[in-house]
Motif scaffolding. Sequence first.
Motif, PDB file in Angstrom:
ATOM      1  N   THR A  15      35.535  39.263  48.365  1.00 13.69           N
ATOM      2  CA  THR A  15      35.342  39.886  47.054  1.00 13.69           C
ATOM      3  C   THR A  15      35.955  41.279  47.013  1.00 13.69           C
ATOM      4  OG1 THR A  15      33.313  38.629  46.630  1.00 13.69           O
ATOM      5  CG2 THR A  15      33.615  40.684  45.395  1.00 13.69           C
ATOM      6  N   GLY A  16      35.718  42.074  48.068  1.00 12.81           N
ATOM      7  CA  GLY A  16      36.324  43.407  48.128  1.00 12.81           C
ATOM      8  C   GLY A  16      37.838  43.341  48.135  1.00 12.81           C
ATOM      9  N   ALA A  17      38.393  42.393  48.902  1.00 12.42           N
ATOM     10  CA  ALA A  17      39.849  42.233  48.948  1.00 12.42           C
ATOM     11  C   ALA A  17      40.391  41.760  47.604  1.00 12.42           C
ATOM     12  CB  ALA A  17      40.214  41.234  50.046  1.00 12.42           C
ATOM     13  N   PHE A  18      39.646  40.877  46.940  1.00  9.53           N
ATOM     14  CA  PHE A  18      40.040  40.361  45.625  1.00  9.53           C
ATOM     15  C   PHE A  18      40.099  41.491  44.604  1.00  9.53           C
ATOM     16  CE2 PHE A  18      38.726  37.200  42.075  1.00  9.53           C
ATOM     17  CZ  PHE A  18      40.049  37.008  41.733  1.00  9.53           C
ATOM     18  N   MET A  19      39.087  42.342  44.590  1.00 11.09           N
ATOM     19  CA  MET A  19      39.071  43.478  43.670  1.00 11.09           C
ATOM     20  C   MET A  19      40.257  44.401  43.916  1.00 11.09           C
ATOM     21  SD  MET A  19      35.002  44.354  43.927  1.00 11.09           S
ATOM     22  CE  MET A  19      35.184  45.946  43.102  1.00 11.09           C
ATOM     23  N   THR A  20      40.503  44.732  45.187  1.00  9.62           N
ATOM     24  CA  THR A  20      41.596  45.634  45.531  1.00  9.62           C
ATOM     25  C   THR A  20      42.944  45.045  45.130  1.00  9.62           C
ATOM     26  OG1 THR A  20      40.322  46.473  47.412  1.00  9.62           O
ATOM     27  CG2 THR A  20      42.688  46.900  47.421  1.00  9.62           C
ATOM     28  N   ALA A  21      43.154  43.755  45.444  1.00  9.31           N
ATOM     29  CA  ALA A  21      44.419  43.102  45.117  1.00  9.31           C
ATOM     30  C   ALA A  21      44.622  42.987  43.609  1.00  9.31           C
ATOM     31  CB  ALA A  21      44.463  41.715  45.759  1.00  9.31           C
ATOM     32  N   THR A  22      43.526  42.754  42.882  1.00  7.75           N
ATOM     33  CA  THR A  22      43.619  42.650  41.421  1.00  7.75           C
ATOM     34  C   THR A  22      44.028  43.980  40.805  1.00  7.75           C
ATOM     35  OG1 THR A  22      41.953  40.883  41.329  1.00  7.75           O
ATOM     36  CG2 THR A  22      42.302  42.168  39.320  1.00  7.75           C
ATOM     37  N   ILE A  23      43.393  45.060  41.244  1.00  8.08           N
ATOM     38  CA  ILE A  23      43.750  46.390  40.735  1.00  8.08           C
ATOM     39  C   ILE A  23      45.206  46.714  41.058  1.00  8.08           C
ATOM     40  CG2 ILE A  23      43.293  48.864  40.988  1.00  8.08           C
ATOM     41  CD1 ILE A  23      40.346  48.107  41.504  1.00  8.08           C
ATOM     42  N   LEU A  24      45.640  46.370  42.277  1.00  7.42           N
ATOM     43  CA  LEU A  24      47.028  46.621  42.682  1.00  7.42           C
ATOM     44  C   LEU A  24      48.001  45.816  41.823  1.00  7.42           C
ATOM     45  CD1 LEU A  24      48.993  47.960  44.648  1.00  7.42           C
ATOM     46  CD2 LEU A  24      48.637  46.029  46.209  1.00  7.42           C
ATOM     47  N   ALA A  25      47.688  44.551  41.571  1.00  4.01           N
ATOM     48  CA  ALA A  25      48.569  43.707  40.759  1.00  4.01           C
ATOM     49  C   ALA A  25      48.672  44.223  39.324  1.00  4.01           C
ATOM     50  CB  ALA A  25      48.048  42.264  40.765  1.00  4.01           C
ATOM     51  N   LEU A  26      47.545  44.641  38.742  1.00  2.73           N
ATOM     52  CA  LEU A  26      47.575  45.192  37.381  1.00  2.73           C
ATOM     53  C   LEU A  26      48.368  46.489  37.335  1.00  2.73           C
ATOM     54  CD1 LEU A  26      43.876  44.587  36.249  1.00  2.73           C
ATOM     55  CD2 LEU A  26      45.910  43.314  35.539  1.00  2.73           C
ATOM     56  N   THR A  27      48.236  47.308  38.370  1.00  5.77           N
ATOM     57  CA  THR A  27      48.976  48.571  38.433  1.00  5.77           C
ATOM     58  C   THR A  27      50.474  48.317  38.519  1.00  5.77           C
ATOM     59  OG1 THR A  27      47.109  49.650  39.532  1.00  5.77           O
ATOM     60  CG2 THR A  27      49.255  50.735  39.695  1.00  5.77           C
ATOM     61  N   ILE A  28      50.875  47.360  39.352  1.00  3.02           N
ATOM     62  CA  ILE A  28      52.295  47.029  39.487  1.00  3.02           C
ATOM     63  C   ILE A  28      52.841  46.501  38.164  1.00  3.02           C
ATOM     64  CG2 ILE A  28      53.928  45.459  40.610  1.00  3.02           C
ATOM     65  CD1 ILE A  28      52.207  45.652  43.128  1.00  3.02           C
TER      66      ILE A  28
END
Length: 209
Positions: free
Chosen positions: A58-71
């Motif tokens: 879940t923590g990794a999912f949140m981090t990856a989601t924020i990174l993908a939206l930022t990109i």
Amino acid sequence: MEGAGEKRREQSVLKLILELGPLLIFFLVNARADNWDLKRFGLFQHVAEKDVGIMAATGAFMTATILALTISLILYRRVPVMPLVSGVIVVAFGGLTLYLQDDLFIKLKPTIVNLMFAAALLGGLFLLKRPLLGIVFDGVLQLDEEGWRKLSLRWGLFFLFLAALNEVVWRSFSTDTWVTFKVFGTMPITILFTLCQLPLIQRHALPQN
């Protein structure tokens, strides 16, 4: 023209990676967390052994989601509505999952997102008398009014189906099975449904100028 087509293909591949990347990371971390001895880290010391995998995922999912939206924001100067809504709920429900150490919230996330999309599309049709899908995809598809109404109705009902399916899976099977279904079940079902809409799109497509 060939260069423009190649550029569009590259952009499509990148968008697919940005959409699927967080889900694949979610699956991989959940599958491999038991091998990483995460209990030695303070964040997981008070987490039950059986829940370490889903909490780390879940923590990794949140981090990856924020990174993908930022990109997406950096590259395209905008974030599409559906990934943005889904991303906000991932962060909100993922945060509740980690704070309360209860995976119920991350399991409910797909249900909530799909119900929201269904409510927007069906509410637009029956309450506002407007096919809202036409507003979201107007730059991608050019359909007549009847086409947008039919497509909005179908997608609205499909989102209801996905919400119900998610409820059945997480309530009936193990967490690992639910994670696998979320990553490798929902996407193929959605792709198949999308392909089934091509005849409708072709019938109602407006002539290109």
